[in-house]
Design a protein around this motif. Sequence first.
Motif, PDB file in Angstrom:
ATOM      1  N   ARG A  88       1.075   7.470   1.130  1.00  0.00           N
ATOM      2  CA  ARG A  88       2.074   8.419   1.617  1.00  0.00           C
ATOM      3  C   ARG A  88       3.246   7.635   2.202  1.00  0.00           C
ATOM      4  NH1 ARG A  88      -0.750  12.188   5.886  1.00  0.00           N
ATOM      5  NH2 ARG A  88      -2.116  12.594   4.111  1.00  0.00           N
ATOM      6  N   ILE A  89       4.437   8.105   1.921  1.00  0.00           N
ATOM      7  CA  ILE A  89       5.666   7.416   2.356  1.00  0.00           C
ATOM      8  C   ILE A  89       6.492   8.384   3.210  1.00  0.00           C
ATOM      9  CG2 ILE A  89       7.836   6.362   1.540  1.00  0.00           C
ATOM     10  CD1 ILE A  89       5.377   4.670   0.776  1.00  0.00           C
ATOM     11  N   ALA A  90       7.098   7.885   4.287  1.00  0.00           N
ATOM     12  CA  ALA A  90       7.904   8.719   5.180  1.00  0.00           C
ATOM     13  C   ALA A  90       9.042   9.398   4.429  1.00  0.00           C
ATOM     14  CB  ALA A  90       8.476   7.860   6.309  1.00  0.00           C
ATOM     15  N   ARG A  96      13.138   5.351  -2.707  1.00  0.00           N
ATOM     16  CA  ARG A  96      13.722   3.996  -2.766  1.00  0.00           C
ATOM     17  C   ARG A  96      12.796   3.024  -3.469  1.00  0.00           C
ATOM     18  NH1 ARG A  96      14.719   2.942   3.437  1.00  0.00           N
ATOM     19  NH2 ARG A  96      15.648   4.934   3.999  1.00  0.00           N
ATOM     20  N   GLY A  97      11.751   3.557  -4.086  1.00  0.00           N
ATOM     21  CA  GLY A  97      10.830   2.676  -4.784  1.00  0.00           C
ATOM     22  C   GLY A  97       9.751   2.068  -3.906  1.00  0.00           C
ATOM     23  N   LEU A  98       9.656   2.538  -2.657  1.00  0.00           N
ATOM     24  CA  LEU A  98       8.666   1.946  -1.739  1.00  0.00           C
ATOM     25  C   LEU A  98       7.239   2.150  -2.204  1.00  0.00           C
ATOM     26  CD1 LEU A  98       9.417   2.441   2.052  1.00  0.00           C
ATOM     27  CD2 LEU A  98       9.328   0.373   0.680  1.00  0.00           C
ATOM     28  N   ALA A  99       6.907   3.388  -2.621  1.00  0.00           N
ATOM     29  CA  ALA A  99       5.536   3.644  -3.075  1.00  0.00           C
ATOM     30  C   ALA A  99       5.229   2.787  -4.301  1.00  0.00           C
ATOM     31  CB  ALA A  99       5.339   5.129  -3.389  1.00  0.00           C
ATOM     32  N   THR A 100       6.162   2.722  -5.214  1.00  0.00           N
ATOM     33  CA  THR A 100       5.950   1.937  -6.434  1.00  0.00           C
ATOM     34  C   THR A 100       5.687   0.473  -6.103  1.00  0.00           C
ATOM     35  OG1 THR A 100       7.371   3.437  -7.659  1.00  0.00           O
ATOM     36  CG2 THR A 100       7.000   1.274  -8.642  1.00  0.00           C
ATOM     37  N   SER A 101       6.525  -0.119  -5.243  1.00  0.00           N
ATOM     38  CA  SER A 101       6.346  -1.543  -4.951  1.00  0.00           C
ATOM     39  C   SER A 101       5.077  -1.769  -4.138  1.00  0.00           C
ATOM     40  CB  SER A 101       7.560  -2.126  -4.239  1.00  0.00           C
ATOM     41  OG  SER A 101       7.755  -1.494  -3.012  1.00  0.00           O
TER      42      SER A 101
HETATM   43  C1  LIG Z   1       4.689  10.651  -3.712  1.00  0.00           C
HETATM   44  C2  LIG Z   1       5.331   9.647  -2.779  1.00  0.00           C
HETATM   45  C3  LIG Z   1       4.279   8.668  -2.301  1.00  0.00           C
HETATM   46  C4  LIG Z   1       6.444   8.900  -3.510  1.00  0.00           C
HETATM   47  O1  LIG Z   1       6.965   7.888  -2.647  1.00  0.00           O
HETATM   48  P1  LIG Z   1       8.378   7.181  -2.938  1.00  0.00           P
HETATM   49  O2  LIG Z   1       8.439   5.927  -2.145  1.00  0.00           O
HETATM   50  O3  LIG Z   1       9.455   8.155  -2.747  1.00  0.00           O
HETATM   51  O4  LIG Z   1       8.216   6.849  -4.460  1.00  0.00           O
HETATM   52  P2  LIG Z   1       9.179   5.928  -5.335  1.00  0.00           P
HETATM   53  O5  LIG Z   1      10.497   5.777  -4.692  1.00  0.00           O
HETATM   54  O6  LIG Z   1       8.421   4.689  -5.674  1.00  0.00           O
HETATM   55  O7  LIG Z   1       9.395   6.899  -6.564  1.00  0.00           O
HETATM   56  C5  LIG Z   1       8.707   6.866  -7.748  1.00  0.00           C
HETATM   57  C6  LIG Z   1       9.404   7.764  -8.727  1.00  0.00           C
HETATM   58  O8  LIG Z   1       9.006   9.116  -8.479  1.00  0.00           O
HETATM   59  C7  LIG Z   1      10.168   9.926  -8.466  1.00  0.00           C
HETATM   60  N1  LIG Z   1       9.926  11.023  -7.544  1.00  0.00           N
HETATM   61  C8  LIG Z   1       9.695  10.926  -6.221  1.00  0.00           C
HETATM   62  N2  LIG Z   1       9.509  12.153  -5.709  1.00  0.00           N
HETATM   63  C9  LIG Z   1       9.649  13.031  -6.756  1.00  0.00           C
HETATM   64  C10 LIG Z   1       9.577  14.436  -6.858  1.00  0.00           C
HETATM   65  N3  LIG Z   1       9.298  15.198  -5.797  1.00  0.00           N
HETATM   66  N4  LIG Z   1       9.778  14.982  -8.068  1.00  0.00           N
HETATM   67  C11 LIG Z   1      10.034  14.224  -9.150  1.00  0.00           C
HETATM   68  N5  LIG Z   1      10.089  12.881  -9.108  1.00  0.00           N
HETATM   69  C12 LIG Z   1       9.908  12.294  -7.913  1.00  0.00           C
HETATM   70  C13 LIG Z   1      11.265   9.051  -7.971  1.00  0.00           C
HETATM   71  O9  LIG Z   1      12.504   9.586  -8.348  1.00  0.00           O
HETATM   72  C14 LIG Z   1      10.927   7.756  -8.633  1.00  0.00           C
HETATM   73  O10 LIG Z   1      11.393   7.713  -9.949  1.00  0.00           O
HETATM   74  P3  LIG Z   1      12.845   7.099 -10.303  1.00  0.00           P
HETATM   75  O11 LIG Z   1      12.948   5.791  -9.602  1.00  0.00           O
HETATM   76  O12 LIG Z   1      12.800   7.008 -11.785  1.00  0.00           O
HETATM   77  O13 LIG Z   1      13.804   8.082  -9.778  1.00  0.00           O
HETATM   78  C15 LIG Z   1       5.954  10.348  -1.524  1.00  0.00           C
HETATM   79  O14 LIG Z   1       6.834  11.342  -1.981  1.00  0.00           O
HETATM   80  C16 LIG Z   1       4.941  10.955  -0.597  1.00  0.00           C
HETATM   81  O15 LIG Z   1       4.436  10.286   0.290  1.00  0.00           O
HETATM   82  N6  LIG Z   1       4.685  12.258  -0.758  1.00  0.00           N
HETATM   83  C17 LIG Z   1       3.764  12.979   0.131  1.00  0.00           C
HETATM   84  C18 LIG Z   1       2.342  12.450   0.077  1.00  0.00           C
HETATM   85  C19 LIG Z   1       1.794  12.397  -1.332  1.00  0.00           C
HETATM   86  O16 LIG Z   1       2.059  13.259  -2.162  1.00  0.00           O
HETATM   87  N7  LIG Z   1       1.019  11.351  -1.591  1.00  0.00           N
HETATM   88  C20 LIG Z   1       0.369  11.178  -2.878  1.00  0.00           C
HETATM   89  C21 LIG Z   1      -0.941  11.895  -2.873  1.00  0.00           C
HETATM   90  S1  LIG Z   1      -1.717  11.835  -4.471  1.00  0.00           S
END
Ligand SMILES: CC(C)(COP(=O)(O)OP(=O)(O)OC[C@H]1O[C@@H](n2cnc3c(N)ncnc32)[C@H](O)[C@@H]1OP(=O)(O)O)[C@@H](O)C(=O)NCCC(=O)NCCS
Length: 173
Positions: A88-90, A96-101
């Motif tokens: 989970r990311i704030a 910003r690609g944090l979850a991916t990295s």
């Molecule tokens: C899911 C989550 C971890 C993503 O974290 P993040 O750091 O924003 O992810 P990234 O920046 O690495 O994004 C990965 C890709 O997903 C895309 N993305 C992120 N949120 C999205 C959404 N709601 N709908 C569609 N695409 C989405 C991003 O645009 C990115 O793609 P891009 O670079 O081609 O644009 C975060 O939104 C989160 O913590 N959500 C709540 C908790 C949760 O759902 N955890 C996962 C449980 S299975």
Amino acid sequence: MPELQRLRLDHAPALLAFEKENRAYFAASIPDRGDDYFARFDERHAALLAEQETGACHFHVLVDDGGAVVGRVNLVDVADGSAELGYRIAESAAGRGLATSAVRRICDLSATEYGLTGLWAVTTLDNAGSRAVLARTGFVAVGETVLDGRPGLRYERSLGPVSFPGSGDDRRV
Ligand SMILES: CC(C)(COP(=O)(O)OP(=O)(O)OC[C@H]1O[C@@H](n2cnc3c(N)ncnc32)[C@H](O)[C@@H]1OP(=O)(O)O)[C@@H](O)C(=O)NCCC(=O)NCCS
């Protein structure tokens, strides 16, 4: 770039602040932790660290330059060389690609430090962000599942050497 750190006792205040600040945001896509989690946070934190000591779990936080927790990435239920991944990311650090990295880093750590050969994860069909993270980090959807009463997908990722079909074909040379 926030630093990935293995969970420690002194992360407690920053971790609680992270969970409180993002409670409503997280609850929009995954189940809320419930009031009891927040009321008894220190007890829960200590229990998680005790579990981590046994090797059954590996917990990590993403800590920014100011010491704030901006994410967490966990491996739970380590067994038979594999573990379940969760993250989970704030809201303030999203997109910003944090979850991916962080997931990429965890895959490396899993193979090199934790001795794992595979990871798995589940997410709901409607969690496009999570599905994007898993797809970009080499996880493959292997089947449907139900998660918290909602349709979901199970993903898996092998951490072993990549094998390509036909690479062992002795007719080629
Ligand atoms: C899911 C989550 C971890 C993503 O974290 P993040 O750091 O924003 O992810 P990234 O920046 O690495 O994004 C990965 C890709 O997903 C895309 N993305 C992120 N949120 C999205 C959404 N709601 N709908 C569609 N695409 C989405 C991003 O645009 C990115 O793609 P891009 O670079 O081609 O644009 C975060 O939104 C989160 O913590 N959500 C709540 C908790 C949760 O759902 N955890 C996962 C449980 S299975």
